[in-house]
Design a protein around this motif. Structure first.
Motif, PDB file in Angstrom:
ATOM      1  N   VAL A   1      -2.317  -3.998  -2.487  1.00  0.00           N
ATOM      2  CA  VAL A   1      -2.053  -2.826  -3.337  1.00  0.00           C
ATOM      3  C   VAL A   1      -2.585  -1.550  -2.683  1.00  0.00           C
TER       4      VAL A   1
ATOM      5  N   ARG B   1      -0.234  -0.659   0.163  1.00  0.00           N
ATOM      6  CA  ARG B   1       1.043  -0.166  -0.370  1.00  0.00           C
ATOM      7  C   ARG B   1       0.890   1.240  -0.931  1.00  0.00           C
ATOM      8  N   ASP B   2      -0.199   1.487  -1.649  1.00  0.00           N
ATOM      9  CA  ASP B   2      -0.441   2.819  -2.217  1.00  0.00           C
ATOM     10  C   ASP B   2      -0.634   3.862  -1.126  1.00  0.00           C
TER      11      ASP B   2
ATOM     12  N   ARG C   1       2.797   4.847   0.141  1.00  0.00           N
ATOM     13  CA  ARG C   1       3.489   5.729  -0.796  1.00  0.00           C
ATOM     14  C   ARG C   1       2.881   7.129  -0.816  1.00  0.00           C
TER      15      ARG C   1
END
Length: 201
Positions: A61, A64-65, A68
């Protein structure tokens, strides 16, 4: 003489009974200690598995963050990603000494996949084709790596006897092969891009 024999027999019988009762108590105590030891070992295994699952998810996570955030042009908090990476590395290091062969195989494959994910994040800022790099990164974290984290969870639950699937071994091997294949492909793409970046520098 009869009284003496009865008394002696009673004393001997009482001693034999007491010895038998004592042995029975010791046996029960030994069994209880073994059960408590097994319970502690099982609980320790559950705790280890819970930490592995949690740190793997948190690492994915965080990476992935970061992808982004970079894509939106925001400043990435590297400390969050690095902390997640270190937490996973710590649990993985301890788990290597305790996991069964099948569970270790999945955990090791996921460790390599998470490592490639970290490399993806770090290479994003210097990518020669940002759109393609973001697309590739998002696809990795939402596809193969997400599947890898799920595979770890299912494998751990299966090993604990919580989630037993009749055809688990076959599905585990398929998912493992897909994760390794995806990782090798991504590694090749990253190496190729790194080479191009070096040449253009």
């Amino acid at each position: 003489m009869a009284v003496g024999l009865i008394t002696a027999g009673g004393t001997l019988g009482g001693a034999t009974f007491n010895e038998f009762a004592s042995q029975k108590r010791e046996k029960r105590a030994d069994q209880q200690r073994m059960q408590e030891r097994d319970d502690r070992a099982q609980q320790a295994r559950r705790d280890l598995y819970a930490r592995l699952n949690a740190t793997a998810r948190a690492y994915r996570v965080a990476a992935r963050d970061a992808v982004r955030a970079t894509e939106r042009g925001e400043e990435v908090e590297s400390a969050v990603l690095d902390a997640a990476k270190e937490a996973w590395a710590e649990e993985y290091s301890q788990a290597q000494m305790a996991l069964s062969k099948d569970v270790l195989e999945v955990t090791s494959a996921l460790n390599r996949a998470l490592g490639v994910g970290y490399a993806v994040v770090k290479q994003l800022p210097g990518s020669l084709s940002p759109d393609a790099a973001y697309s590739r990164a998002n696809a990795w974290f939402s596809g193969p790596l997400s599947d890898g984290v799920y595979l770890l969870r299912v494998t751990l639950r299966h090993d604990l006897g919580v989630e037993v699937q009749p055809d688990f071994e076959r599905s585990r091997m398929r998912a493992l092969a897909a994760l390794d294949s995806g990782r090798r492909t991504l590694e090749g793409q990253l190496d190729s891009e790194q080479t191009q970046t070096s040449r253009s520098a």
